[in-house]
Write an enzyme that holds these catalytic residues in place. Structure first.
Site, mmCIF file in Angstrom:
data_model
loop_
_atom_site.group_PDB
_atom_site.id
_atom_site.type_symbol
_atom_site.label_atom_id
_atom_site.label_comp_id
_atom_site.label_asym_id
_atom_site.label_seq_id
_atom_site.Cartn_x
_atom_site.Cartn_y
_atom_site.Cartn_z
ATOM 1 C CB ALA A 63 11.764 6.787 -3.834
ATOM 2 N N GLY A 102 8.451 10.673 -2.197
ATOM 3 C CA GLY A 102 9.091 11.429 -3.274
ATOM 4 C C GLY A 102 8.077 12.074 -4.203
ATOM 5 C CD GLU A 105 10.843 14.085 -0.533
ATOM 6 O OE1 GLU A 105 11.671 14.479 0.312
ATOM 7 O OE2 GLU A 105 10.901 12.973 -1.097
ATOM 8 C CD GLU A 125 9.178 9.971 2.501
ATOM 9 O OE1 GLU A 125 9.291 10.475 1.376
ATOM 10 O OE2 GLU A 125 8.264 10.290 3.298
#
Ligand code: T1G
Ligand code: NAD
Length: 704
Positions: A63, A102, A105, A125
């Protein structure tokens, strides 16, 4: 329908989404929106499958951390993830560089994954005080199993493409021509009529050993002490084994937001950018040419010389160790060989790797043998005359553009440089013990050190895996200078009534890796004793040095002699309180007429941390450090300061400048100790209602 960072193209039967958002293809709002648009387009056209890949040096590295703390904008990442997973045609993710957070993911939401061999895959993270918030805690255990998933998410370290293949996280490791190899793989899947394969539909298998999760919590307790995210990750992985993906993701979102809104997350994200800022020197342009460093010589094969040499050998740079006598060379090489043997035993390196590193070593007692070295790092005794003699010799034998560095802990680098005819080539390189393990490196800029030499050392530090912080010349530079005030408070607290275990217990409960008293025993009390004698301070003539002076004279040097402030169990090396030390402290307190009292943990923490903050401010005022975040990086990577508190300067801002100044003034009043006078920088910031963090955006250009 594309945007500036996401392009969609139909190529024969294959829809191809290309993301191009330098530097690391972070999942910014534009990327998320671009992905949703491309999915919509691919859903409506004749494509049989959909390939997601990235331009530039890496697949999506997560992210966009720069968007954290700002109002979130739709489409949100979980929506993009569901759209990919529930896409009616097979979706393939082609990975290279760092598929992290992310980014992984997104790859987990895809139905098939291929990767080039050098790819790193991870969910880091937890290093930002967060947990995977877009399905990672639910899909990863379904794909790689519970234990491997926990290891990846609670540790945060990436795995290799080969390991990912073994775990089933990637389906195929392709040749390095990513785009063509990936298209070939997609065409094979189309030919085989491979169906969409949502990993969310898989079952996460619960471990069959009872108490598995409690045992796992115990296993990571030490390294995740004080942090909230690791516990949530275990809870969510356990949940994944007994709920469906939607229920799991809903719980995950709640825990993710709890982490995101926690002070820990803002501290750890501050550290992420602080680490990157430390490498940027405000007064030296990033493109300043650097000198080649293809060979290095280390003077002194002792505790530090050996560790420093291993850093370079591990980076593939040939190292020549220089000693005064062959026996000291053999002793030094012997320690290096046993360190590698230990690392192989612990599985950190393979035997082949260790042999490769050892092949980079050579040794000599003749300085003439290092005349062609590109860089020399001196790590001989901490004595000015010895160091000057060594630098005069180096000045005589080394080639003109050789970088001459000293690993001194405290001594004046300008004075050492003046012992040569080329002070512009001289720099301080303060490694931390054990040098082959500790990541911190204080790069000490002397008054005449040339910008190219500074830049060369900063770049070299990154090459050997160190976090370099540029600092100016003063006694103890940044880290050890601040440590003096911190250690002084610890000694005064012992005389005033706190026991060693109380002082260390309070600091460790607050988050420090090790309390100040135990650190003294670890480093060895003789180092401080010798340095005080070298400074002409008579033994037991200074209140706060009386206890360590007395212990040394009783040959209690710390762990290395089995006793110092504590006694150490010969087998377990566990520290134990020693009544003999307790009564010694009482005697010394009486001798200095120190009134003893009950002392609470809160006071211990307050005085030690305020000592760091006040000295840190003085260091900034003098320009010894360019920005407050540099000081934080020093304390996080060299002195065991808890990352989830951001560092002493970041922590000061969480207290508030007014509070910091008020507490310092209170201490100054109650103790009558001028040491507690608030530094002028803190007074100024408090008056202006500013924070220390505000100085990070305008770093001090004159760090010397
Ligand atoms: N967002 C924004 N900027 C980033 C970024 C990111 N994720 N990663 C790197 N940068 C910037 C960095 O600040 C620097 O900028 C430049 O890119 C180069 O980075 C829902 C919420 C990828 C291994 O934790 O570990 O996904 O200084 O100098 O040494 O579950 O960057 O040049 O201006 O570090 O080659 C999870 C973080 C996010 C990975 C490359 N992802 N990045 O290392 O270059 S949370 C991460 C890294 C998440 C989801 C959650 C490394 C790298 P500048 P660099 P590098
Ligand atoms: P050490 O005593 O373990 O090793 C010093 C080595 O230098 C010895 O092997 C000695 O034989 C050799 N030596 C002495 N004079 C020499 C010369 N003229 N030419 C070649 N070799 C010579 O000391 P150490 O702990 O490794 O410390 C070395 C330096 O690193 C000191 O300046 C110290 O302050 C600094 N330092 C130490 C630590 C630490 O924790 N030990 C941490 C950071 C920096």
């Amino acid at each position: 329908m594309s945007n500036s960072v996401v392009n969609y193209q139909l190529q024969d039967q294959l829809g191809i989404i290309r993301i191009d958002n330098p530097p690391v293809n972070a999942l910014s709002h534009a990327v998320r929106a671009g992905l949703m648009d491309a999915l919509e387009q691919a859903n409506a056209d004749t494509s049989q499958a959909l390939l997601i890949l990235c331009q530039g040096r890496t697949f999506i590295a997560g992210a966009d951390i720069t968007e954290f703390g700002k109002p979130p904008q739709a489409p949100h990442l979980p929506d993009v993830i569901s759209a990919i997973e529930n896409f009616p045609k097979p979706v393939i993710a082609a990975l290279h560089g760092n598929a992290l957070g992310g980014g992984l993911e997104v790859a987990l939401a895809a139905h098939y994954r291929c990767a080039v061999s050098a790819t790193k895959l991870g969910l880091p993270e937890v290093k930002l005080g967060l947990l995977p918030g877009a399905g990672g805690t639910q899909r990863l255990p379904r794909v790689v199993g519970v234990e491997a998933a926990l290891d990846m998410m609670t540790g945060g370290a990436p795995i290799s493409a080969q390991r990912a293949l073994e775990l089933g996280l990637v389906d195929i490791v392709v040749k390095d021509d990513l785009e063509n190899s990936a298209i070939e793989y997609c065409q094979q899947l189309i030919a085989d009529a491979a169906p969409p394969r949502p990993s969310g539909a898989l079952q996460a298998v619960a471990p069959d050993s009872p108490g598995f999760y409690d045992a796992y919590r115990k296993r990571i307790a030490r390294k995740s002490r004080g942090q909230i995210a690791p516990g949530f990750i275990i809870e969510l992985v356990e949940l994944a084994t007994r709920t469906d993906i939607d229920e799991g993701q809903a719980q995950e979102r709640e825990r993710f937001l709890e982490c995101r809104n926690s002070p820990q997350a803002s501290a750890m994200q501050y550290v992420f950018f602080a680490e990157r800022a430390a490498g940027k020197l405000p007064d030296i342009p990033a493109d300043t040419p650097v000198l080649p460093v293809n060979s290095i010589a280390i003077i002194g094969a002792g505790t530090m010389g050996g560790g420093i040499a291993m850093c370079f050998a591990n980076a593939g740079i040939p190292v020549t160790l220089v000693e005064t006598q062959q026996e000291f060379l053999d002793r030094g090489m012997g320690i290096i060989e046993s360190n590698y043997a230990t690392s192989v035993k612990r599985g950190r390196f393979t035997q082949a790797q260790a042999d490769g590193f050892l092949a980079n070593f050579s040794g000599t007692t003749d300085y003439a043998d290092i005349a062609e070295a590109d860089m020399v790092i001196e790590a001989v005794f901490e004595n000015m005359d010895v160091k000057k003699e060594v630098f005069a010799k180096l000045d005589a034998v080394c080639k003109a553009d050789c970088v001459l560095a000293t690993n001194t802990s405290y001594l004046d680098v300008d004075e050492i440089a003046a012992a040569t005819s080329r002070p512009q080539q001289v720099i301080g390189a303060h490694f931390f013990s054990p040098a082959n393990v500790m990541k911190l490196l204080e790069v000490v800029r002397a008054k005449k050190t040339a910008p190219a030499v500074v830049q060369t050392f900063m770049k070299t530090a990154k090459k050997i895996g160190k976090i370099a912080v540029a600092v100016g010349v003063c006694n103890g530079f940044v880290g050890n200078r601040m440590l003096k005030g911190y250690a002084r408070q610890a000694q005064l607290l012992l005389l005033e009534g706190a026991s060693p275990e109380q002082v260390d217990g309070a600091m460790e409960a607050w988050g420090m890796a090790m309390g100040p008293i135990a650190v003294g025993d670890l480093a060895g009390l003789d180092i401080g004793y010798r340095s005080r004698r070298d400074q002409g301070i008579e033994s037991c003539s200074v209140k706060e040095f009386t206890l360590p002076d007395t212990l040394v004279e009783k040959e209690r040097l710390g762990q290395k002699t089995g006793a110092g402030y504590y006694r150490y169990d010969a087998q377990t090396r566990q520290r134990q309180p020693d009544p003999e030390v307790a009564s010694l402290i009482e005697d010394i307190a009486a001798r200095w007429q120190v009134e003893r009292r009950e002392i609470e943990a809160e006071e211990i923490v307050e005085r030690l941390v305020l000592a760091l903050i006040n000295e840190g401010a003085a260091i900034l005022q003098e320009g010894i450090a360019a920005r407050p975040s540099d000081i934080d990086i020093v304390y996080l990577n060299g002195y065991g300061f808890p990352i989830w508190r951001g560092g002493p300067m970041f922590y000061a801002d969480t207290l508030g400048m007014d509070t910091v100044v008020e507490k310092l003034k209170q201490l100054q009043q109650t103790t009558g100790d001028a040491y507690w006078e608030p530094d002028s920088l803190l007074l100024e910031l408090a008056e202006k209602g500013q924070t220390l963090n505000s100085l990070n955006s305008s770093p001090n250009k004159d760090t010397k």
